[in-house]
Design a protein around this motif. Structure first.
Motif, PDB file in Angstrom:
ATOM      1  N   THR A  36       5.964  16.560  -0.773  1.00 30.35           N
ATOM      2  CA  THR A  36       5.124  15.180  -0.676  1.00 30.35           C
ATOM      3  C   THR A  36       4.664  15.596  -2.492  1.00 30.35           C
ATOM      4  OG1 THR A  36       4.583  15.356   1.357  1.00 30.35           O
ATOM      5  CG2 THR A  36       3.787  14.240   0.137  1.00 30.35           C
ATOM      6  N   GLU A  37       3.821  16.813  -2.341  1.00 29.24           N
ATOM      7  CA  GLU A  37       3.473  16.721  -4.238  1.00 29.24           C
ATOM      8  C   GLU A  37       3.902  16.764  -4.860  1.00 29.24           C
ATOM      9  OE1 GLU A  37       0.407  20.177  -3.998  1.00 29.24           O
ATOM     10  OE2 GLU A  37       0.591  19.119  -6.441  1.00 29.24           O
TER      11      GLU A  37
ATOM     12  N   VAL B 225       5.547  13.069  -5.361  1.00 27.49           N
ATOM     13  CA  VAL B 225       4.053  12.224  -6.110  1.00 27.49           C
ATOM     14  C   VAL B 225       4.174  12.600  -7.664  1.00 27.49           C
ATOM     15  CG1 VAL B 225       1.824  11.895  -6.124  1.00 27.49           C
ATOM     16  CG2 VAL B 225       2.631  11.686  -3.736  1.00 27.49           C
TER      17      VAL B 225
ATOM     18  N   THR C 207       5.078   9.583 -10.443  1.00 23.18           N
ATOM     19  CA  THR C 207       4.543   8.806 -11.219  1.00 23.18           C
ATOM     20  C   THR C 207       4.398   9.955 -12.998  1.00 23.18           C
ATOM     21  OG1 THR C 207       3.143  10.906  -9.775  1.00 23.18           O
ATOM     22  CG2 THR C 207       2.737   8.828  -9.427  1.00 23.18           C
TER      23      THR C 207
ATOM     24  N   ARG D 245       0.175   4.828   0.783  1.00 27.74           N
ATOM     25  CA  ARG D 245       0.460   5.545  -0.876  1.00 27.74           C
ATOM     26  C   ARG D 245       1.770   5.627  -1.738  1.00 27.74           C
ATOM     27  NH1 ARG D 245      -1.363  10.350  -3.140  1.00 27.74           N
ATOM     28  NH2 ARG D 245      -1.094  10.352  -5.197  1.00 27.74           N
ATOM     29  N   LEU D 246       2.450   6.271  -0.380  1.00 24.30           N
ATOM     30  CA  LEU D 246       3.869   7.173  -0.279  1.00 24.30           C
ATOM     31  C   LEU D 246       4.289   5.878  -0.475  1.00 24.30           C
ATOM     32  CD1 LEU D 246       5.012   9.790   0.950  1.00 24.30           C
ATOM     33  CD2 LEU D 246       4.257   9.756  -0.944  1.00 24.30           C
TER      34      LEU D 246
ATOM     35  N   LEU E 100       3.990   3.647  -4.300  1.00 23.79           N
ATOM     36  CA  LEU E 100       4.155   4.310  -5.210  1.00 23.79           C
ATOM     37  C   LEU E 100       5.880   4.987  -5.615  1.00 23.79           C
ATOM     38  CD1 LEU E 100       2.052   7.834  -5.381  1.00 23.79           C
ATOM     39  CD2 LEU E 100       2.219   5.471  -6.780  1.00 23.79           C
TER      40      LEU E 100
ATOM     41  N   SER F 232      -2.558   3.531  -9.501  1.00 18.84           N
ATOM     42  CA  SER F 232      -2.493   4.535  -7.972  1.00 18.84           C
ATOM     43  C   SER F 232      -4.043   4.311  -7.738  1.00 18.84           C
ATOM     44  CB  SER F 232      -1.967   6.030  -9.304  1.00 18.84           C
ATOM     45  OG  SER F 232      -1.445   6.153  -8.959  1.00 18.84           O
TER      46      SER F 232
END
Ligand code: SAM
Length: 282
Positions: free
Chosen positions: A129-130, A133, A137, A171-172, A175, A222
């Motif tokens: 996930t990191e 993201v 971004t 959020r995911l 984004l 964000s």
């Protein structure tokens, strides 16, 4: 299990190099080369593309990407035990596979790649996930990659493609869908992996849009989205309290009811709110 190249079957590679899977590194290997070639095909025609692969492990997906014609694969692997197996693949595909030993979170791959670039990976669950993201971004858009073809736990895949109103929308989803087309391309049962994890997995394919769907400052968006979903059960006027003075008026100006909750808001509405917040910040 058939082979896609003349290298040894993956079970033998694992036995020869004693690659017993380590849970701490999120190691669940794909050993069926037909399956890894199928995953590689989800990334599209790779013949004129460099591919970044994170976590090649014993090289199942790496072999899939190369047999499907990738111009070059840059593979970043943290587990040094995998390097000899990967070196055998590099020898089979001279000049097409570069392996870097290290943590993908610390390594800038761009010095090693020539655009156009796509990303394909069966990601270690603990950093998946990191990394996603980060890829979603970047400081500027379009990003360095054309598409991301990524294996996740099914639950994470569903969060990426979730629609407003669903429990997994967060959020995911915002984004990802603000600046990409995101879809689940394949589903895989636990038995596809060795060792089998407890949960199912899915491959998500994200294609970078040339420009965001709706205008918004990425940092402000964000922040708004993180704050809104941090207290997703609260009404937006409460969840976003303190973000800027007069948040209720800002919500109304963006066409949003202050009593709505984050999970009801479309990406378009989040972008409208981000524009209002940016204006309020001056
Ligand atoms: N691609 C292989 C496959 O499909 O069989 C292995 C996938 S396994 C789920 C994840 C791989 O990522 C493992 O080989 C693990 O050692 C590696 N890994 C874990 N954390 C990493 C990190 N921070 N940077 C690079 N590789 C990592």
């Amino acid at each position: 299990m058939s082979t896609i190249d003349d290298l040894p079957p993956l079970r033998q590679v694992i036995a020869d190099h004693e690659l017993r899977a380590r849970k701490s590194l999120g190691q669940n290997f794909l050993l069926d080369l037909n399956l890894t070639a199928k995953i590689a095909r989800q990334a599209g025609d790779l013949s004129r593309v460099d591919v970044l692969e994170v976590g090649p492990g014993p090289g199942g997906l790496t072999r899939g990407l190369l047999s499907e014609g990738a111009r070059k694969v840059l593979a970043i692997e943290k587990d040094a035990r995998c390097l000899p197996a990967l070196a055998e693949i590099a020898a089979r595909y001279p000049g097409q596979l570069e392996v870097i030993e290290g943590d993908a979170l610390d390594i800038d791959p761009l010095a090693h790649l020539t655009p156009p670039i796509r990303v394909a990976a069966n990601l270690p669950y603990n950093v998946g996930t990191e990394l996603l993201v980060r890829w979603l971004t970047p400081p500027t858009w379009p990003p360095f990659w054309q598409s991301l073809t990524l294996m996740f736990q099914r639950e994470v895949a569903e969060r990426i493609v979730a629609q407003p109103g669903s429990k997994t929308y967060g959020r995911l989803a915002v984004l990802a869908q603000w600046r990409t087309d995101a879809r689940i391309a394949m589903s895989l049962p636990p038995e596809a992996f060795t060792p089998a994890p407890k949960v199912s997995s899915a491959v998500v394919h994200l294609t970078a849009l040339p420009a965001p769907r709706f205008e918004a400052n990425a940092q402000v968006l964000s922040r708004v989205v993180a704050m809104a979903f941090n207290q997703r059960r609260k009404m937006l006027r409460a969840a976003l309290k303190g973000l800027v003075p007069g948040i209720e008026d800002r919500l109304i100006a963006a066409g949003i009811k202050p009593t709505d909750r984050a999970e009801q808001l479309s990406i378009e509405a989040f972008c409208a709110l981000a524009r209002e917040v940016k204006a309020a910040q001056g």
